[in-house]
Design a protein around this motif. Structure first.
Motif, PDB file in Angstrom:
ATOM      1  N   ALA A  53       0.848  -1.189   0.000  1.00 12.61           N
ATOM      2  CA  ALA A  53       0.000   0.000   0.000  1.00 12.61           C
ATOM      3  C   ALA A  53       0.882   1.238   0.000  1.00 12.61           C
ATOM      4  O   ALA A  53       1.994   1.214   0.520  1.00 12.61           O
ATOM      5  CB  ALA A  53      -0.906   0.006   1.234  1.00 12.61           C
ATOM      6  N   GLY A  54       0.364   2.306  -0.599  1.00 14.96           N
ATOM      7  CA  GLY A  54       1.120   3.547  -0.643  1.00 14.96           C
ATOM      8  C   GLY A  54       0.231   4.764  -0.512  1.00 14.96           C
ATOM      9  O   GLY A  54      -0.936   4.754  -0.915  1.00 14.96           O
ATOM     10  N   ILE A  55       0.814   5.804   0.064  1.00 18.08           N
ATOM     11  CA  ILE A  55       0.104   7.060   0.280  1.00 18.08           C
ATOM     12  C   ILE A  55       1.059   8.218   0.001  1.00 18.08           C
ATOM     13  O   ILE A  55       2.261   8.117   0.250  1.00 18.08           O
ATOM     14  CB  ILE A  55      -0.440   7.133   1.728  1.00 18.08           C
ATOM     15  CG1 ILE A  55      -1.450   8.261   1.899  1.00 18.08           C
ATOM     16  CG2 ILE A  55       0.681   7.211   2.741  1.00 18.08           C
ATOM     17  CD1 ILE A  55      -2.261   8.171   3.185  1.00 18.08           C
ATOM     18  N   ALA A  56       0.503   9.285  -0.535  1.00 17.78           N
ATOM     19  CA  ALA A  56       1.259  10.525  -0.726  1.00 17.78           C
ATOM     20  C   ALA A  56       0.833  11.504   0.358  1.00 17.78           C
ATOM     21  O   ALA A  56      -0.373  11.715   0.567  1.00 17.78           O
ATOM     22  CB  ALA A  56       0.988  11.113  -2.106  1.00 17.78           C
ATOM     23  N   LEU A  57       1.818  12.082   1.026  1.00 15.50           N
ATOM     24  CA  LEU A  57       1.563  13.091   2.054  1.00 15.50           C
ATOM     25  C   LEU A  57       1.805  14.444   1.395  1.00 15.50           C
ATOM     26  O   LEU A  57       2.941  14.802   1.097  1.00 15.50           O
ATOM     27  CB  LEU A  57       2.483  12.865   3.244  1.00 15.50           C
ATOM     28  CG  LEU A  57       2.379  11.458   3.849  1.00 15.50           C
ATOM     29  CD1 LEU A  57       3.429  11.262   4.917  1.00 15.50           C
ATOM     30  CD2 LEU A  57       0.983  11.186   4.377  1.00 15.50           C
ATOM     31  N   LEU A  58       0.728  15.172   1.159  1.00 17.08           N
ATOM     32  CA  LEU A  58       0.768  16.373   0.335  1.00 17.08           C
ATOM     33  C   LEU A  58       0.448  17.622   1.142  1.00 17.08           C
ATOM     34  O   LEU A  58       0.154  17.555   2.326  1.00 17.08           O
ATOM     35  CB  LEU A  58      -0.226  16.205  -0.826  1.00 17.08           C
ATOM     36  CG  LEU A  58      -0.028  14.932  -1.659  1.00 17.08           C
ATOM     37  CD1 LEU A  58      -1.216  14.695  -2.570  1.00 17.08           C
ATOM     38  CD2 LEU A  58       1.262  15.010  -2.444  1.00 17.08           C
ATOM     39  N   GLY A  59       0.478  18.750   0.466  1.00 14.24           N
ATOM     40  CA  GLY A  59       0.191  20.018   1.112  1.00 14.24           C
ATOM     41  C   GLY A  59       1.377  20.463   1.950  1.00 14.24           C
ATOM     42  O   GLY A  59       2.498  19.982   1.794  1.00 14.24           O
ATOM     43  N   ASP A  60       1.096  21.397   2.847  1.00 16.41           N
ATOM     44  CA  ASP A  60       2.142  21.900   3.742  1.00 16.41           C
ATOM     45  C   ASP A  60       1.676  21.742   5.183  1.00 16.41           C
ATOM     46  O   ASP A  60       0.601  21.214   5.436  1.00 16.41           O
ATOM     47  CB  ASP A  60       2.488  23.357   3.395  1.00 16.41           C
ATOM     48  CG  ASP A  60       1.275  24.289   3.460  1.00 16.41           C
ATOM     49  OD1 ASP A  60       0.317  23.997   4.214  1.00 16.41           O
ATOM     50  OD2 ASP A  60       1.283  25.317   2.769  1.00 16.41           O
ATOM     51  N   ALA A  61       2.490  22.226   6.112  1.00 13.20           N
ATOM     52  CA  ALA A  61       2.161  22.056   7.532  1.00 13.20           C
ATOM     53  C   ALA A  61       0.842  22.729   7.897  1.00 13.20           C
ATOM     54  O   ALA A  61       0.122  22.257   8.771  1.00 13.20           O
ATOM     55  CB  ALA A  61       3.294  22.596   8.396  1.00 13.20           C
ATOM     56  N   ARG A  97       0.276  14.002  10.355  1.00 20.82           N
ATOM     57  CA  ARG A  97       0.305  15.362   9.817  1.00 20.82           C
ATOM     58  C   ARG A  97      -1.055  16.035   9.890  1.00 20.82           C
ATOM     59  O   ARG A  97      -1.153  17.245   9.843  1.00 20.82           O
ATOM     60  CB  ARG A  97       0.765  15.332   8.361  1.00 20.82           C
ATOM     61  CG  ARG A  97       2.186  14.835   8.216  1.00 20.82           C
ATOM     62  CD  ARG A  97       2.607  14.757   6.770  1.00 20.82           C
ATOM     63  NE  ARG A  97       2.714  16.078   6.202  1.00 20.82           N
ATOM     64  CZ  ARG A  97       2.110  16.448   5.064  1.00 20.82           C
ATOM     65  NH1 ARG A  97       1.385  15.613   4.387  1.00 20.82           N
ATOM     66  NH2 ARG A  97       2.259  17.675   4.607  1.00 20.82           N
ATOM     67  N   GLY A  98      -2.118  15.246   9.921  1.00 22.92           N
ATOM     68  CA  GLY A  98      -3.462  15.797   9.911  1.00 22.92           C
ATOM     69  C   GLY A  98      -3.955  16.018   8.497  1.00 22.92           C
ATOM     70  O   GLY A  98      -3.283  15.686   7.527  1.00 22.92           O
ATOM     71  N   GLY A  99      -5.132  16.595   8.405  1.00 22.96           N
ATOM     72  CA  GLY A  99      -5.724  16.893   7.112  1.00 22.96           C
ATOM     73  C   GLY A  99      -6.586  15.767   6.592  1.00 22.96           C
ATOM     74  O   GLY A  99      -6.567  14.645   7.095  1.00 22.96           O
ATOM     75  N   PRO A 100      -7.353  16.059   5.552  1.00 24.06           N
ATOM     76  CA  PRO A 100      -8.214  15.041   4.954  1.00 24.06           C
ATOM     77  C   PRO A 100      -7.391  14.039   4.137  1.00 24.06           C
ATOM     78  O   PRO A 100      -6.241  14.308   3.766  1.00 24.06           O
ATOM     79  CB  PRO A 100      -9.145  15.856   4.044  1.00 24.06           C
ATOM     80  CG  PRO A 100      -8.314  17.042   3.665  1.00 24.06           C
ATOM     81  CD  PRO A 100      -7.482  17.355   4.889  1.00 24.06           C
TER      82      PRO A 100
END
Length: 163
Positions: A53-61, A97-100
């Motif tokens: 499985a893989g996920i991209a952690l995007l956006g900023d803090a 990191r949080g976020g949707p």
């Protein structure tokens, strides 16, 4: 997951997604090399990879978000809870990191849709002809940001299916 796992990933891709342009080794190498991606493997008692499985952690803090790129489980292990364990591990990474969290899933993959719904995802869109070359449609699903207690933060607008 590491570079030594790529051959097995490609083998599983051929089994799982033969009609939808399964990922080749070059795609997995690129995904593993990207610093914002996290990939994990599930192994049986003998150490053989039975899922990935893989996920991209995007956006900023300030505005983090994540996108599930893939979850694949050896067909001989389906319905054994491996997919759920992989998803939970990805969500734990995103939760740091949080976020949707977003993902796409084939509209005809009812077991995956049910698993995602059980983990707080809601259908927010429809992507016609998303998968190639089959032309299968995909739902875009979203899980809102979770609080420290694991409950969804208040959503200001209800999710809706877009066409």
């Amino acid at each position: 997951m590491n570079l030594a796992d790529i051959e097995r990933c490609v083998e599983l891709e051929q089994l799982l997604f033969p009609e939808d342009d399964p990922w080749q080794a070059v795609a997995f190498r690129s995904e593993l090399a990207a610093p914002h991606n996290r990939y994990i493997a599930a192994r049986d008692e003998q150490g053989r990879m039975v899922g990935y499985a893989g996920i991209a952690l995007l956006g900023d803090a300030e505005h983090p978000e994540a996108e599930v790129h893939t979850i694949g489980v050896d067909p001989t292990c389906h319905r054994g809870g491996i997919g759920t364990l992989l998803l939970e591990a990805l969500l734990a990474e995103a939760g740091k990191r949080g976020g949707p969290v977003f993902l796409e899933v084939r509209t005809d993959n009812q077991p995956a849709i049910a698993m995602y719904a059980k983990h707080g995802f809601h259908i927010i869109g429809l992507r016609k002809n998303y998968y190639h070359p089959s032309g299968a449609d995909a739902y875009t699903m979203r899980r809102p940001e979770l609080s420290a207690e694991g409950r969804a933060w208040r959503v200001t607008q209800p999710d809706e299916v877009l066409s």
